[in-house]
Design an enzyme around this catalytic site. Structure first.
Site, PDB file in Angstrom:
ATOM      1  N   ARG A   1      31.137   2.544  14.178  1.00 44.66           N
ATOM      2  CA  ARG A   1      29.783   2.792  14.674  1.00 44.66           C
ATOM      3  C   ARG A   1      28.767   1.953  13.452  1.00 44.66           C
ATOM      4  O   ARG A   1      29.461   1.291  12.414  1.00 44.66           O
ATOM      5  CB  ARG A   1      29.237   4.246  14.033  1.00 44.66           C
TER       6      ARG A   1
ATOM      7  N   THR B   1      24.273   5.472  26.007  1.00 49.27           N
ATOM      8  CA  THR B   1      25.494   5.274  25.823  1.00 49.27           C
ATOM      9  C   THR B   1      26.346   5.056  26.609  1.00 49.27           C
ATOM     10  O   THR B   1      25.945   5.129  28.161  1.00 49.27           O
ATOM     11  CB  THR B   1      25.765   6.316  24.864  1.00 49.27           C
TER      12      THR B   1
ATOM     13  N   THR C   1      27.803   2.346  21.869  1.00 50.64           N
ATOM     14  CA  THR C   1      26.339   2.563  22.249  1.00 50.64           C
ATOM     15  C   THR C   1      25.432   1.453  21.745  1.00 50.64           C
ATOM     16  O   THR C   1      25.809   0.926  20.578  1.00 50.64           O
ATOM     17  CB  THR C   1      25.849   3.933  22.086  1.00 50.64           C
TER      18      THR C   1
ATOM     19  N   ASP D   1      18.820   7.517  14.937  1.00 54.90           N
ATOM     20  CA  ASP D   1      19.811   8.480  14.863  1.00 54.90           C
ATOM     21  C   ASP D   1      19.666   9.288  13.500  1.00 54.90           C
ATOM     22  O   ASP D   1      20.398  10.226  13.280  1.00 54.90           O
ATOM     23  CB  ASP D   1      21.246   8.088  15.312  1.00 54.90           C
TER      24      ASP D   1
HETATM   25  N1  GLY Z   1      23.365   7.075  19.941  1.00 56.87           N
HETATM   26  C1  GLY Z   1      23.809   8.578  20.299  1.00 56.87           C
HETATM   27  C2  GLY Z   1      24.517   9.081  19.359  1.00 56.87           C
HETATM   28  O1  GLY Z   1      25.316   8.426  18.764  1.00 56.87           O
HETATM   29  O2  GLY Z   1      24.793  10.186  19.306  1.00 56.87           O
END
Ligand code: GLY
Length: 579
Positions: A103, A378, A396, A420
């Protein structure tokens, strides 16, 4: 509402039930796809073909996941990506499992208040649009680490189909075209994005038209040839830093050079004898799915029935308590001490059940922690191979087409994952999530996610692979698919297609998909004190696989297909493919 059901709910606060279903559920859904050697389920049919071809050529499920990851970056650009990030949960054929966290991270120059104005209020759109919204992308590093450590095939083999679709183009179907049409205004604001995704007349590409992405083909070819350095240390990083510098961004070359994938222990728990393996922090997904399942384990859901007011009541209350924990206690494990063991403890779930009134809705404000002030964009894919290796990937750009920006010459859409993070405690983000300090912005920190790539096993064997997009709703979408299969006896397609409900503590509403509840069920719930938000559109696009039959009943009878795949009927361009 029959009194015996009420009595059951009240009694179930102290005992666990093992009752047969009161009624069978017959949802109207197409038959799941069948396969004996492998199954690939993605939100874009060409990407599913890429994955199944890799399996047929002798690649394993990780190889197929890597090839699909690159392919979706081309044929599903609203969410598939190399400019964003994600998670991969792998359950190997020997029962071991692992989790790759690729991420995004906050840039080194990020600050806690970077999206607030001089009065301390969030600046509208600052964490969503343009270069300031971009987190350091992780997808290329993650896919390459997965391939190197756990795959069998070469990077060149796995990236060739994506490069081909970018270079030669692909024909848009109805689902593809709809995603472009919905974001045309936003894409028009960035000349580099508009040059790729809009036609010379400024209109979005339509059904039957060909989208060609030569710059993206060149970027993918450079990565294929030189590996991750081409992205993190070479011309691609330079171009993104340069474009961001000119347009209000803070990304710098060291952000790219210092990016590292984390390999983490997945979160595990049990639910009625099934073993759940899912995403640990920096995702909230696995922890919160497990917390909700632990609470639900004490209620006879199968007896109460799918979609009944009683089932909705206990599900919503479990969600309410779990989302308080999600939004206040969890964050990046390198920065925050996450209370995972407490949240996964069955005794903690029992305490929550003790607090749930069997007859009345809870009140979210009453659960406000001290000091506390949807996307559909996503994408998730599920893969299993002939040996039984199961891979679940959710990755995502955050919003549809991410931050809506492309650095000149790269063809790469960049994420807006910074949204987020908590911009300011108590202020909702894109998904309406009201979050706290544990998820505050810090340099190199990863924002808390809801992505929940999940593998369920039974008796040491893979049983289900599941996940979905849906922002804060990813958790409840994935949870409901699991409950629909295990408690309500639905087949994998029915379990995914069934109407959804969602509650996330704040706002204190039960979201209900169109026709999700009957009018009399709505009345019963309103009478218990619930505020229903009867949505005018559906959410999520789950992708799932069930092993050994299309439903529990077929698995128990024997003789079902080995692999049964289902792409959400809400996913217009997706496909489940078996072989
Ligand atoms: N961007 C949505 C998530 O990671 O929860």
């Amino acid at each position: 509402m029959p009194l015996n059901r009420r009595t059951l709910i009240a009694a179930s606060l102290s005992i666990t039930f093992a009752l047969a279903p009161l009624t069978s559920v017959f949802a109207a859904s197409p038959a799941p796809a069948k396969g004996e050697h492998g199954m690939v389920v993605t939100a874009q049919h060409l990407a599913s073909e890429v994955g199944i071809d890799v399996l047929k050529k002798g690649g394993n499920a990780v190889d197929a996941a890597v090839a699909v990851g690159y392919a979706l970056a081309v044929v599903y650009p609203n969410a598939g990506n190399i400019g964003g990030g994600g998670f991969m949960t792998i359950r190997f054929k020997d029962g071991k499992s692992t989790f790759l966290d690729f991420r995004e991270r906050a840039p080194l120059a990020a600050t806690k208040t970077m999206y607030l104005d001089k009065d301390g209020n969030p600046v509208k759109g600052a964490s969503l649009d343009g270069y300031l919204a971009v987190g350091v992308p992780g997808s290329v590093a993650g896919l390459e680490m997965a391939r190197e450590k756990y795959g069998k095939l070469s990077r060149q083999d796995l990236m060739a189909p994506a490069i081909g679709y970018a270079r030669d183009g692909f024909i848009l179907n109805q689902g593809d075209a709809a995603s472009f049409a919905g974001s045309a205004d936003r894409l028009a604001k960035d000349p580099a994005a508009a040059a790729i995704f809009l036609k010379p007349d400024g209109k979005p590409y339509g059904i039957g038209e060909r989208l060609v992405q030569p710059d993206l083909a060149a970027s993918l070819a450079a990565i294929s040839e030189k590996g991750t350095d081409a992205f993190y240390k070479g011309a691609i990083a330079d171009a993104i830093v340069k474009a961001g510098g000119a347009k209000g961004g803070i990304l710098a070359k060291p952000d790219f050079e210092q990016y590292a994938v984390r390999e983490l222990k997945p979160v595990t728990c049990t639910y009625r004898g099934y073993e759940i393996t899912s995403s640990p922090p920096p995702s909230s997904g696995g922890v919160i799915i497990c917390e909700i399942l632990n609470v639900l384990e004490g209620y006879p859901l199968s007896y109460l029935g799918a979609g009944s007011a009683d089932t909705v009541h206990v599900m919503v209350e479990a969600m309410r308590y779990a989302y308080v924990d999600r939004n206040s206690a969890l964050g990046d494990p390198d920065f925050v001490d996450n209370p995972v063991s407490k949240l996964l403890d069955k005794a903690y779930a029992r305490d929550i059940r003790d607090k749930i009134d069997p007859f009345r809705a809870g009140v979210s404000q009453d659960l406000m922690p001290k000091g506390f002030g949807e996307s559909k964009e996503t994408t998730h894919y599920s893969i299993i191979d002939d040996e039984g290796n199961a891979v679940a990937v959710t990755y995502t750009l955050n919003g549809s087409f991410g931050a809506g920006v492309v650095a000149d010459g790269t063809g790469i859409l960049l994420n807006n994952e910074m949204d987020d993070f908590t911009q300011k405690p108590g202020v909702p983000n894109l998904y309406g999530l009201v979050q706290g300090e544990a998820n505050a912005i810090q340099p190199k920190k990863t924002p808390l996610s809801s992505m929940s790539p999940t593998v369920v096993a039974k008796d040491g064997k893979p049983f289900m692979v599941i996940g979905s997009p849906g922002g804060s709703r990813i958790i409840t979408i994935t949870l409901e698919a699991i409950v629909n299969v295990i408690d309500h006896g639905m087949n994998i397609q029915e379990a995914i297609d069934a109407p959804r409900i969602h509650h996330q503590w704040l706002p204190d509403k039960v979201y209900v998909e169109p026709f999700g509840l009957s009018p009399d069920t709505e009345k019963l719930l309103a009478g218990m004190g619930y505020h229903l938000d009867l949505a005018d559109q559906t959410w999520g696009q789950a992708a799932g696989i069930l092993v050994g039959g299309k439903s529990l009943a077929e698995i128990e009878k024997g003789g079902g297909a080995r692999y049964n795949g289902a792409i959400d009927s809400r996913a217009a361009s997706g496909e489940a493919l078996g072989y």
